[in-house]
Write a protein that holds these residues in place. Structure first.
Motif, PDB file in Angstrom:
ATOM      1  N   TYR A 187       0.837  -1.206   0.000  1.00 55.62           N
ATOM      2  CA  TYR A 187       0.000   0.000   0.000  1.00 55.62           C
ATOM      3  C   TYR A 187       0.875   1.262   0.000  1.00 55.62           C
ATOM      4  N   TYR A 188       2.027   1.174   0.697  1.00 58.00           N
ATOM      5  CA  TYR A 188       2.946   2.310   0.800  1.00 58.00           C
ATOM      6  C   TYR A 188       3.487   2.678  -0.584  1.00 58.00           C
ATOM      7  N   ASN A 189       3.900   1.685  -1.335  1.00 55.72           N
ATOM      8  CA  ASN A 189       4.428   1.926  -2.683  1.00 55.72           C
ATOM      9  C   ASN A 189       3.355   2.499  -3.615  1.00 55.72           C
ATOM     10  N   LYS A 190       2.123   2.017  -3.491  1.00 50.05           N
ATOM     11  CA  LYS A 190       1.016   2.541  -4.306  1.00 50.05           C
ATOM     12  C   LYS A 190       0.741   3.997  -3.942  1.00 50.05           C
ATOM     13  N   ALA A 191       0.841   4.301  -2.641  1.00 51.04           N
ATOM     14  CA  ALA A 191       0.570   5.668  -2.197  1.00 51.04           C
ATOM     15  C   ALA A 191       1.638   6.629  -2.734  1.00 51.04           C
ATOM     16  N   ILE A 192       2.905   6.183  -2.785  1.00 53.79           N
ATOM     17  CA  ILE A 192       3.971   7.022  -3.341  1.00 53.79           C
ATOM     18  C   ILE A 192       3.700   7.299  -4.818  1.00 53.79           C
ATOM     19  N   LYS A 193       3.312   6.250  -5.545  1.00 57.26           N
ATOM     20  CA  LYS A 193       3.021   6.412  -6.974  1.00 57.26           C
ATOM     21  C   LYS A 193       1.871   7.395  -7.182  1.00 57.26           C
ATOM     22  N   ARG A 194       0.856   7.255  -6.362  1.00 55.10           N
ATOM     23  CA  ARG A 194      -0.310   8.140  -6.493  1.00 55.10           C
ATOM     24  C   ARG A 194       0.055   9.582  -6.127  1.00 55.10           C
ATOM     25  N   THR A 195       0.932   9.760  -5.128  1.00 54.80           N
ATOM     26  CA  THR A 195       1.376  11.089  -4.705  1.00 54.80           C
ATOM     27  C   THR A 195       2.115  11.797  -5.832  1.00 54.80           C
ATOM     28  N   LYS A 196       2.979  11.060  -6.505  1.00 52.96           N
ATOM     29  CA  LYS A 196       3.725  11.647  -7.635  1.00 52.96           C
ATOM     30  C   LYS A 196       2.777  12.061  -8.771  1.00 52.96           C
ATOM     31  N   GLU A 197       1.775  11.185  -9.055  1.00 48.80           N
ATOM     32  CA  GLU A 197       0.825  11.499 -10.131  1.00 48.80           C
ATOM     33  C   GLU A 197       0.043  12.775  -9.799  1.00 48.80           C
ATOM     34  N   MET A 198      -0.379  12.891  -8.547  1.00 45.90           N
ATOM     35  CA  MET A 198      -1.163  14.055  -8.138  1.00 45.90           C
ATOM     36  C   MET A 198      -0.323  15.337  -8.177  1.00 45.90           C
ATOM     37  N   ALA A 199       0.979  15.223  -7.867  1.00 49.20           N
ATOM     38  CA  ALA A 199       1.869  16.386  -7.929  1.00 49.20           C
ATOM     39  C   ALA A 199       2.033  16.861  -9.371  1.00 49.20           C
ATOM     40  N   TYR A 200       2.235  15.920 -10.304  1.00 55.36           N
ATOM     41  CA  TYR A 200       2.352  16.283 -11.721  1.00 55.36           C
ATOM     42  C   TYR A 200       1.054  16.927 -12.227  1.00 55.36           C
ATOM     43  N   GLN A 201      -0.114  16.381 -11.802  1.00 50.50           N
ATOM     44  CA  GLN A 201      -1.403  16.955 -12.212  1.00 50.50           C
ATOM     45  C   GLN A 201      -1.540  18.393 -11.702  1.00 50.50           C
ATOM     46  N   ASP A 202      -1.066  18.614 -10.488  1.00 52.09           N
ATOM     47  CA  ASP A 202      -1.178  19.956  -9.923  1.00 52.09           C
ATOM     48  C   ASP A 202      -0.279  20.932 -10.684  1.00 52.09           C
ATOM     49  N   ILE A 203       0.928  20.515 -11.049  1.00 48.74           N
ATOM     50  CA  ILE A 203       1.836  21.359 -11.834  1.00 48.74           C
ATOM     51  C   ILE A 203       1.205  21.703 -13.175  1.00 48.74           C
ATOM     52  N   PHE A 204       0.564  20.704 -13.806  1.00 46.80           N
ATOM     53  CA  PHE A 204      -0.053  20.891 -15.119  1.00 46.80           C
ATOM     54  C   PHE A 204      -1.172  21.941 -15.042  1.00 46.80           C
ATOM     55  N   HIS A 205      -2.047  21.822 -14.024  1.00 45.56           N
ATOM     56  CA  HIS A 205      -3.145  22.783 -13.865  1.00 45.56           C
ATOM     57  C   HIS A 205      -2.606  24.175 -13.497  1.00 45.56           C
ATOM     58  N   TYR A 206      -1.510  24.218 -12.743  1.00 52.34           N
ATOM     59  CA  TYR A 206      -0.916  25.498 -12.340  1.00 52.34           C
ATOM     60  C   TYR A 206      -0.370  26.238 -13.564  1.00 52.34           C
ATOM     61  N   PHE A 207       0.333  25.502 -14.427  1.00 51.30           N
ATOM     62  CA  PHE A 207       0.897  26.082 -15.642  1.00 51.30           C
ATOM     63  C   PHE A 207      -0.193  26.602 -16.582  1.00 51.30           C
ATOM     64  N   ALA A 208      -1.361  25.894 -16.648  1.00 53.24           N
ATOM     65  CA  ALA A 208      -2.370  26.185 -17.670  1.00 53.24           C
ATOM     66  C   ALA A 208      -2.861  27.623 -17.610  1.00 53.24           C
ATOM     67  N   THR A 209      -2.979  28.182 -16.406  1.00 54.64           N
ATOM     68  CA  THR A 209      -3.548  29.529 -16.268  1.00 54.64           C
ATOM     69  C   THR A 209      -2.471  30.623 -16.217  1.00 54.64           C
ATOM     70  N   MET A 210      -1.169  30.253 -16.314  1.00 56.69           N
ATOM     71  CA  MET A 210      -0.069  31.229 -16.230  1.00 56.69           C
ATOM     72  C   MET A 210       0.381  31.622 -17.621  1.00 56.69           C
ATOM     73  N   GLU A 211       0.213  32.929 -17.977  1.00 57.11           N
ATOM     74  CA  GLU A 211       0.599  33.388 -19.308  1.00 57.11           C
ATOM     75  C   GLU A 211       2.118  33.487 -19.450  1.00 57.11           C
ATOM     76  N   ALA A 212       2.839  33.708 -18.331  1.00 60.21           N
ATOM     77  CA  ALA A 212       4.317  33.730 -18.353  1.00 60.21           C
ATOM     78  C   ALA A 212       4.841  32.569 -17.522  1.00 60.21           C
ATOM     79  N   LEU A 213       5.999  32.051 -17.930  1.00 62.63           N
ATOM     80  CA  LEU A 213       6.583  30.896 -17.249  1.00 62.63           C
ATOM     81  C   LEU A 213       6.977  31.270 -15.809  1.00 62.63           C
ATOM     82  N   PRO A 214       6.373  30.578 -14.792  1.00 67.58           N
ATOM     83  CA  PRO A 214       6.777  30.836 -13.410  1.00 67.58           C
ATOM     84  C   PRO A 214       8.027  30.023 -13.087  1.00 67.58           C
ATOM     85  N   THR A 215       8.740  30.427 -12.034  1.00 65.27           N
ATOM     86  CA  THR A 215       9.913  29.655 -11.597  1.00 65.27           C
ATOM     87  C   THR A 215       9.447  28.499 -10.722  1.00 65.27           C
TER      88      THR A 215
END
Length: 854
Positions: free
Chosen positions: A8-36
């Motif tokens: 379960y621990y390994n599955k949770a790590i995998k899911r955590t990484k996926e959710m972090a990438y999804q959050d980065i993707f949504h964050y970038f979508a609304t930014m007209e200039a590249l954030p750091t």
């Protein structure tokens, strides 16, 4: 457990990484200039801190079983026994919070610190996806906006040009109808047949008996829909404004094709076709079929439609006026025919004596005693058997008395007294004293009018009326201001309800067991006879002579028990010790219902014959409290007496018509006076349907025919109805009456044969054929003796058996498969086919019958 947690621990790590990438993707979508990367961490840290714990707890708490949680906590040193499930879950959740956390921020640093190119590519990918989605959404909104605008435009066009569409569809329909009518040789009975009537499944045309099915309406509705869907899009294309085509091309980057136009307009034209069909239903077929010879041109057909509509409006107005005149004529006829015929008399110069009381109180005895002392008198009975009892009683006392019922007449020389059934009362005959028994029957919808007529049309010095307490007020109101004496009678022999529930094995000498069908009477009597009891029986369809002999056996002690229907409650005086209600409900001709309070009292009152028993007992097999309450409660007063056609009513009707069909129609339309019940005349209508428009109706007067319809016989027996018709045919043709059908193989056939002879005698009495009647009276008496012997020697009721194991089924068992076969799901073979006894509950059915139908 630890291995499972690692998974379960390994599955949770995998899911955590996926959710972090999804959050980065949504964050970038609304930014007209590249954030750091650092800017992202500052703005999203609070969310990122929650990702791991949520992913970890969700993947473990909801998937680990309750027992595994307890085991894990116990291994950690927790006391888990006797702890609630809710607390265990909370403890497990808290313990997992301390489990080695995944360092998400360290992983993100490894992914993106000093990896600017990767950070840039993720931003580019997210922005391109976002911009493409925005563009697609904008295009969808443009298309949706165009579609709504287009729908509004074409709906407006169809609304404004509806008449044009209607004219063209009308032309097509008329042409089709003209061809169909010519090809099939259909003859329209009148030019005023509407398209709706043409489609009516009950409407028959032509000498070839061509009849349309109920599918014809669906057929033409489908034809009209297909027509308008076929030509509608092309017609619509010609009506569309030019800007629609340019707007479509600007929106979709291609031209508006016929195929797309048909798709866009499909639903609208389906709806319009249904509206067109509804409007066409009102058109006359004659107006439609003439269109085939007129080439279609809008203005020409518009003028034709206006002319047809004007003519249709004139015809409809004419029909409305005709209906109005018909209703006025009907109302005038109804008032003239029925008028005030059923208004109670205000007061008459007659002495009325009202004998009111419970069953078995001597009220009938007192009235008859007074009649015996008069120079002339008539007794009106509810049953032929009671009329026969009084007839014999008076003659035994040396008072000559004749007998007259629907099925029997016995004339005694020099008799000035008459005993008869209430239906035989003749209002023109005078008597010193008239006795009317069981007058509470006044409220009966089927027979009540005979009591109404006897009470209100009695021609005598004294009229003695015998009734129950609940009929007293209604009869007093009916008599108005007449001279009335009221004598009230109370039982001297008390009734006692037994507290114990009755079982058939409790049957004792002097018991009367009451149920409410002939079948139940015979079954119960058969059970008792097999157990050595000597039993008498009484039921409604039993011949009166047989009934009298059955009663006499009980009176003489030859039988110890009597099993009867509720016929026992109508004036039959028997030495009954105890009344037992085997049933609490009965079928009243319309529905099955519980007994009324008055019915319970009427029947129970036969227990405890005065002078024989000091107390009368009553017992019930079920619903003990309810039945006791019905027996003891005060009855509600009867409301409303029954009315039926009279001789004067029929005489007035003959001024208008000789068709009894019209009379029944007017009777149904007639609104009976307040406080009365109108007889349904259902039996008369049933018989009339057999001879309507026949030579019988043509040759008999209205009064003669109605009297034949009103003959008292079992109209529910199809064979008797057919014999009734055959005898009428013989009368109008001047031939001999056909003999009654006599069969003697079993009890049911003997009883039906008795009724057949009784019907024959009714005709002989009407035709004044006394000599021939004497012969058939002896035949009927012989049949009655045979029925009595059948009952006397023991009733054998055919046993029902289980269709699987063939073992006998209990009496009144509801199903055709016994409980044992049903529970064991046993199978059997009948007629070479397997029958499975897997029928469930109330829905069990006869599988034998099912196999036969197959």
């Amino acid at each position: 457990m630890n291995e499972q947690l690692i998974s379960y621990y390994n599955k949770a790590i995998k899911r955590t990484k996926e959710m972090a990438y999804q959050d980065i993707f949504h964050y970038f979508a609304t930014m007209e200039a590249l954030p750091t990367y650092e800017q992202y961490l500052r703005e999203r840290r609070q969310y990122l801190e929650q990702i791991w714990l949520n992913a970890w707890l969700n993947s473990t708490v909801s998937h680990v079983s309750y027992s595994e949680k307890k085991s894990y906590l116990s291994a950690k040193g927790y006391e888990v026994e006797g702890i609630s499930k809710k607390i265990i879950n909370q403890m497990f959740r808290n313990e997992l919070r301390e489990f080695k956390p995944f360092d998400l921020f360290n992983w993100l640093d490894e992914e993106f610190i000093n990896k600017q190119q990767k950070w840039n590519e993720k931003y580019k990918e997210a922005r391109e996806s976002y911009i493409a989605q925005q563009k697609a959404n904008k295009q969808k909104e443009l298309e949706r906006s165009f579609y709504l605008s287009f729908q509004n435009t074409i709906e407006q066009i169809v609304k404004e040009k509806y008449e044009e569409l209607y004219l063209y569809v009308r032309f097509l329909l008329g042409s089709r109808l003209a061809i169909e009518i010519e090809q099939k040789g259909i003859l329209l009975p009148t030019e005023w047949i509407t398209f709706s009537e043409y489609l009516d499944e009950e409407f028959a045309f032509s000498e070839r008996n061509y009849r349309y099915s109920h599918h014809l309406a669906e057929k033409y509705e489908s034809i009209i829909t297909n027509d308008i869907i076929d030509f509608g899009p092309n017609w619509l294309k010609e009506q569309l404004p030019n800007h629609i085509f340019s707007e479509y091309k600007s929106t979709f980057q291609h031209d508006l094709s016929d195929h797309i136009l048909k798709q866009y307009s499909f639903d609208l034209f389906v709806d319009v076709s249904l509206e067109l069909f509804d409007d066409l239903l009102e058109e006359y077929v004659q107006d439609l079929i003439k269109l085939i010879d007129i080439p279609f041109e809008i203005e020409t057909h518009k003028q034709i439609l206006k002319a047809d509509q004007k003519e249709r409006e004139r015809k409809e107005l004419e029909e409305q006026e005709a209906i109005k005149r018909q209703k006025e004529a009907e109302a005038k006829m109804i008032e003239d025919i029925f008028g005030r015929e059923y208004s109670p008399p205000a007061g008459r110069n007659i002495q009325y004596i009202l004998h009111v009381g419970e069953t078995n109180t001597g009220k009938t005895y007192q009235a008859i005693k007074r009649m015996k002392s008069a120079n002339s008198g008539i007794y009106l009975a509810p049953l032929r058997l009671l009329a026969l009892e009084i007839y014999e009683s008076l003659n035994e006392d040396g008072i000559p008395c004749s007998l007259k019922t629907g099925e029997e007449e016995k004339t005694v020389e020099n008799a000035s007294h008459l005993s008869c059934t209430v239906e035989m009362f003749r209002e023109k005959d005078y008597y010193d004293i008239i006795v009317i028994d069981e007058a509470q029957m006044l409220a009966d919808r089927t027979r009540g009018f005979s009591w109404y007529r006897a009470i209100t049309k009695a021609n005598a010095k004294e009229v003695h009326i015998i009734c129950s307490f609940n009929a007293k007020q209604m009869i007093l109101e009916l008599l108005g201001d007449s001279h009335i004496e009221v004598h009230e009678y109370v039982r001297e022999t008390p009734l006692e309800v037994e507290s114990a529930t009755f079982k058939i094995g409790h049957t004792r000498k002097g018991d009367a067991l009451v149920c409410f069908s002939r079948k139940r009477v015979l079954e119960t009597a058969s059970d008792l006879q097999r157990n050595g009891k000597q039993v008498s029986m009484i039921y409604g369809s039993m011949p009166p002579e047989t009934r009298k002999k059955q009663m006499q056996r009980f009176i003489n002690g030859e039988t110890t028990v009597i099993v009867a229907t509720d016929a026992i409650g109508m004036g039959l005086n028997l030495p009954i010790r105890r009344i037992v209600f085997l049933e609490n409900d009965k079928f009243d001709g319309t529905k099955r219902r519980f007994l009324s309070s008055q019915e319970v009292k009427q029947i129970a009152g036969r227990a405890g014959r005065k002078g024989i028993y000091n107390i009368g007992k009553v017992a019930f097999t079920n619903h003990h409290k309810m039945m006791t309450r019905l027996l003891q409660q005060e009855d509600e007063p009867l409301q409303g007496f029954a009315i039926a056609p009279t001789t004067s009513v029929l005489e007035r009707f003959q001024k208008y018509s000789r068709k009894l069909g019209l009379f029944f129609y007017l009777w149904d339309k007639y609104k009976n006076p307040y406080g009365t019940k109108k007889a349904s005349l259902s039996e008369e209508k049933l018989l009339y349907e057999m001879i309507e428009d026949s030579i019988i109706e043509a040759k008999l007067s209205v009064h003669e025919l109605y009297n034949f319809l009103h003959l008292p016989f079992s109209t529910n027996e199809p064979t008797l109805r057919e014999q009734w018709k055959q005898k009428l045919e013989a009368i109008v043709e001047g031939t001999e009456l056909p003999d009654p059908i006599i069969k003697e193989s079993g009890l049911e056939e003997l009883e039906l044969s008795y009724k057949s002879v009784g019907l024959h005698l009714l005709f002989l009495y009407k035709l004044e054929k006394r000599t021939e009647a004497h012969y058939w009276e002896r035949i009927r008496e012989d049949l009655s003796d045979k029925i009595h012997e059948k009952l006397k020697t023991g009733v054998e009721v055919k046993k029902r058996t289980c269709i699987v194991c063939h073992n006998p089924l209990p009496r009144r068992f509801k199903f055709q498969i016994c409980d044992e076969c049903h529970s064991q799901k046993r199978t059997s073979k009948r007629n070479g086919k397997e029958i499975k006894s897997n029928v469930q509950g109330q829905n069990r059915m006869s599988l034998k019958g099912k196999n036969k139908r197959k």
